[in-house]
Design a protein around this motif. Structure first.
Motif, PDB file in Angstrom:
ATOM      1  N   GLU A   1      -1.181   6.461  -8.683  1.00  0.00           N
ATOM      2  CA  GLU A   1      -2.189   6.897  -9.650  1.00  0.00           C
ATOM      3  C   GLU A   1      -2.899   5.699 -10.254  1.00  0.00           C
ATOM      4  O   GLU A   1      -4.131   5.688 -10.380  1.00  0.00           O
ATOM      5  CB  GLU A   1      -1.528   7.732 -10.754  1.00  0.00           C
ATOM      6  CG  GLU A   1      -1.011   9.070 -10.285  1.00  0.00           C
ATOM      7  CD  GLU A   1      -0.227   9.798 -11.355  1.00  0.00           C
ATOM      8  OE1 GLU A   1      -0.024  11.013 -11.208  1.00  0.00           O
ATOM      9  OE2 GLU A   1       0.198   9.145 -12.341  1.00  0.00           O
ATOM     10  N   ALA A   2      -2.140   4.691 -10.631  1.00  0.00           N
ATOM     11  CA  ALA A   2      -2.739   3.486 -11.204  1.00  0.00           C
ATOM     12  C   ALA A   2      -3.689   2.830 -10.211  1.00  0.00           C
ATOM     13  O   ALA A   2      -4.821   2.459 -10.565  1.00  0.00           O
ATOM     14  CB  ALA A   2      -1.642   2.511 -11.617  1.00  0.00           C
ATOM     15  N   MET A   3      -3.259   2.693  -8.981  1.00  0.00           N
ATOM     16  CA  MET A   3      -4.116   2.077  -7.962  1.00  0.00           C
ATOM     17  C   MET A   3      -5.413   2.856  -7.786  1.00  0.00           C
ATOM     18  O   MET A   3      -6.481   2.261  -7.594  1.00  0.00           O
ATOM     19  CB  MET A   3      -3.365   1.997  -6.629  1.00  0.00           C
ATOM     20  CG  MET A   3      -2.198   1.034  -6.622  1.00  0.00           C
ATOM     21  SD  MET A   3      -1.334   1.045  -5.021  1.00  0.00           S
ATOM     22  CE  MET A   3       0.094   0.019  -5.399  1.00  0.00           C
ATOM     23  N   ALA A   4      -5.326   4.186  -7.840  1.00  0.00           N
ATOM     24  CA  ALA A   4      -6.511   5.022  -7.663  1.00  0.00           C
ATOM     25  C   ALA A   4      -7.544   4.781  -8.756  1.00  0.00           C
ATOM     26  O   ALA A   4      -8.740   4.990  -8.545  1.00  0.00           O
ATOM     27  CB  ALA A   4      -6.118   6.495  -7.636  1.00  0.00           C
ATOM     28  N   TYR A   5      -7.092   4.323  -9.925  1.00  0.00           N
ATOM     29  CA  TYR A   5      -8.000   4.063 -11.041  1.00  0.00           C
ATOM     30  C   TYR A   5      -8.218   2.574 -11.270  1.00  0.00           C
ATOM     31  O   TYR A   5      -8.579   2.145 -12.367  1.00  0.00           O
ATOM     32  CB  TYR A   5      -7.469   4.732 -12.311  1.00  0.00           C
ATOM     33  CG  TYR A   5      -7.639   6.231 -12.269  1.00  0.00           C
ATOM     34  CD1 TYR A   5      -8.868   6.822 -12.529  1.00  0.00           C
ATOM     35  CD2 TYR A   5      -6.575   7.053 -11.925  1.00  0.00           C
ATOM     36  CE1 TYR A   5      -9.024   8.191 -12.464  1.00  0.00           C
ATOM     37  CE2 TYR A   5      -6.726   8.428 -11.866  1.00  0.00           C
ATOM     38  CZ  TYR A   5      -7.958   8.996 -12.138  1.00  0.00           C
ATOM     39  OH  TYR A   5      -8.112  10.362 -12.073  1.00  0.00           O
ATOM     40  N   ASN A   6      -7.979   1.773 -10.221  1.00  0.00           N
ATOM     41  CA  ASN A   6      -8.231   0.328 -10.281  1.00  0.00           C
ATOM     42  C   ASN A   6      -7.422  -0.365 -11.369  1.00  0.00           C
ATOM     43  O   ASN A   6      -7.908  -1.300 -12.025  1.00  0.00           O
ATOM     44  CB  ASN A   6      -9.721   0.040 -10.464  1.00  0.00           C
ATOM     45  CG  ASN A   6     -10.552   0.490  -9.283  1.00  0.00           C
ATOM     46  OD1 ASN A   6     -10.043   0.599  -8.163  1.00  0.00           O
ATOM     47  ND2 ASN A   6     -11.825   0.783  -9.514  1.00  0.00           N
ATOM     48  N   CYS A   7      -6.199   0.092 -11.543  1.00  0.00           N
ATOM     49  CA  CYS A   7      -5.281  -0.534 -12.484  1.00  0.00           C
ATOM     50  C   CYS A   7      -4.240  -1.306 -11.683  1.00  0.00           C
ATOM     51  O   CYS A   7      -3.504  -0.700 -10.886  1.00  0.00           O
ATOM     52  CB  CYS A   7      -4.602   0.532 -13.346  1.00  0.00           C
ATOM     53  SG  CYS A   7      -3.368  -0.110 -14.497  1.00  0.00           S
ATOM     54  N   PRO A   8      -4.150  -2.614 -11.832  1.00  0.00           N
ATOM     55  CA  PRO A   8      -3.171  -3.386 -11.060  1.00  0.00           C
ATOM     56  C   PRO A   8      -1.743  -2.970 -11.417  1.00  0.00           C
ATOM     57  O   PRO A   8      -1.449  -2.606 -12.556  1.00  0.00           O
ATOM     58  CB  PRO A   8      -3.449  -4.834 -11.462  1.00  0.00           C
ATOM     59  CG  PRO A   8      -4.216  -4.762 -12.733  1.00  0.00           C
ATOM     60  CD  PRO A   8      -4.973  -3.478 -12.718  1.00  0.00           C
ATOM     61  N   VAL A   9      -0.868  -3.030 -10.421  1.00  0.00           N
ATOM     62  CA  VAL A   9       0.510  -2.557 -10.578  1.00  0.00           C
ATOM     63  C   VAL A   9       1.478  -3.728 -10.550  1.00  0.00           C
ATOM     64  O   VAL A   9       1.433  -4.575  -9.653  1.00  0.00           O
ATOM     65  CB  VAL A   9       0.861  -1.555  -9.464  1.00  0.00           C
ATOM     66  CG1 VAL A   9       2.348  -1.201  -9.502  1.00  0.00           C
ATOM     67  CG2 VAL A   9       0.006  -0.298  -9.596  1.00  0.00           C
TER      68      VAL A   9
ATOM     69  N   ALA B   1      -2.784  -3.630 -16.901  1.00  0.00           N
ATOM     70  CA  ALA B   1      -1.884  -3.412 -15.763  1.00  0.00           C
ATOM     71  C   ALA B   1      -0.913  -2.289 -16.102  1.00  0.00           C
ATOM     72  O   ALA B   1      -0.642  -2.019 -17.273  1.00  0.00           O
ATOM     73  CB  ALA B   1      -1.100  -4.683 -15.423  1.00  0.00           C
ATOM     74  N   LEU B   2      -0.406  -1.633 -15.064  1.00  0.00           N
ATOM     75  CA  LEU B   2       0.728  -0.723 -15.207  1.00  0.00           C
ATOM     76  C   LEU B   2       2.002  -1.522 -14.947  1.00  0.00           C
ATOM     77  O   LEU B   2       2.106  -2.201 -13.926  1.00  0.00           O
ATOM     78  CB  LEU B   2       0.640   0.416 -14.186  1.00  0.00           C
ATOM     79  CG  LEU B   2       1.891   1.308 -14.087  1.00  0.00           C
ATOM     80  CD1 LEU B   2       2.009   2.210 -15.311  1.00  0.00           C
ATOM     81  CD2 LEU B   2       1.874   2.145 -12.807  1.00  0.00           C
TER      82      LEU B   2
END
Length: 366
Positions: free
Chosen positions: A285-293, A269-270
């Motif tokens: 940016e995180a969402m665009a790379y499938n990283c939960p925020v 996660a970020l």
């Protein structure tokens, strides 16, 4: 329409959200058939360099010689005045805050945040950013703010007429990441939480660390990777040792956009604990790379993330801890956030940002 974007941010940033924003919209506007020039006679900006000679005729230096930044900025201003005199642009868009403009009319300025006004104690006594910002805002024909929150703060602190301000959100798009560019093995050895950017006062980094070490589950199962912001200084190292963290638990790394993309793609996660942001591009940016925020519920952040993030009270370490645990210890919550993030980023594009900026230019000229 002849549009000139000034040199200021390209003299200062090698990488960074502001310079990337201007290069992205300038390239888009050129694609739309407009005549856009970034006037940066001597610069050190990677994004401008990668755009080639079509966008800027300036000379790229990998780095400026020691103690020459101020001299180069002054030279850029002088040379840019000559270029403006010859080019006679319809619009001059100022990328940051300066005492003097390159033009006398049709000036557009982007204001990113009001951090220097709200968190003045975080800056040196001789920092004059607020003074320069006020002068730049006063002389601008029109001001673009990158969030409604920034617009409201600008009105509050600079008493600007609301009719002089437009809100235009930033965009987002993925950078291509080769498989071998993902992560070094030493980072991949354990699941990790990602922190992006500087760690100074209002960024609330210490409260994030306090929340992290308070959870045995988080300490046992996760490391922390900090991207950017420079190496940990002595005060930070002392604080981390005091909290029981070592280089086995936390690392600071630097790199380019490709390196950051690899971190987003591999992070659990970020975590974004900032007390204040004008926008918060790493969130998208995180969402665009499938990283939960997992992020603060303050300033412009809720405006950007919508319902696609797990939010917390940034002043409450227990709230931060609980939010992180809810996401990284529950795959169903994490998967749901990834899906929401995929939908959220569709609302933000550089094409839309560029078109709305052109609309502002046309209003100024009319």
């Amino acid at each position: 329409m002849k549009i000139l974007i000034d040199h200021q941010i390209f003299s200062s940033q090698k990488y960074g959200g502001i310079s990337r924003y201007f290069v992205k919209i300038a390239n888009k506007m050129n694609q739309f058939g407009e005549n856009v020039c970034v006037c940066a006679p001597v610069h050190r900006n990677y994004y401008l360099k990668e755009s080639g000679s079509k966008l800027s005729k300036g000379m790229y230096l990998n780095s400026f010689p020691p103690k020459t930044t101020r001299i180069i900025k002054a030279a850029n201003h002088y040379l840019s005045k000559l270029i403006v005199h010859n080019l006679k642009p319809d619009i001059v868009h100022e990328t940051y805050y300066s005492l003097n403009s390159l033009a006398n009319k049709n000036i557009v300025l982007t204001v990113y945040d009001m951090i220097h006004e709200i968190f003045s104690n975080s800056f040196r006594n001789n920092d004059i950013t607020s003074v320069l910002k006020r002068k730049a805002v006063e002389r601008a024909t029109h001001v673009i703010c990158i969030s409604e929150n920034t617009k409201n703060d600008l009105i509050t602190y600079c008493k600007v007429d609301e009719s002089k301000i437009s809100v235009i959100y930033l965009g987002i798009e993925k950078s291509f990441v080769m498989p071998e560019q993902l992560l070094p093995s030493k980072v991949c050895s354990k699941s990790f939480l990602l922190y992006v950017g500087s760690r100074e006062g209002y960024k609330n980094f210490n409260n994030f660390i306090t929340a992290f070490v308070a959870s045995k589950k988080l300490v046992q199962n996760f490391n922390i990777i900090c991207f950017g912001g420079g190496s940990f200084d002595k005060d930070e190292r002392d604080f981390l040792i005091e909290k029981g963290l070592s280089e086995k638990n936390i690392a600071q790394v630097s790199g380019d956009d490709q390196d950051l993309a690899g971190l987003y793609r591999n992070a659990s996660a970020l975590v974004y604990p900032s007390l204040y942001e004008g926008f918060g591009l790493p969130l998208l940016e995180a969402m665009a790379y499938n990283c939960p925020v997992i992020c603060s519920s303050s300033s412009s952040i809720p405006e950007v993330v919508g319902d696609a993030a797990e939010m917390f009270d940034p002043y409450d370490a227990e709230s931060i801890q609980n939010a992180i645990e809810r996401v990284v210890l529950d795959n169903s919550v994490r998967t749901d956030l990834i899906c929401r993030g995929q939908q959220r980023v569709k609302l933000f594009s550089w094409e839309r940002c560029a078109r709305e900026t052109l609309d502002v230019y046309r209003r100024v000229l009319s």
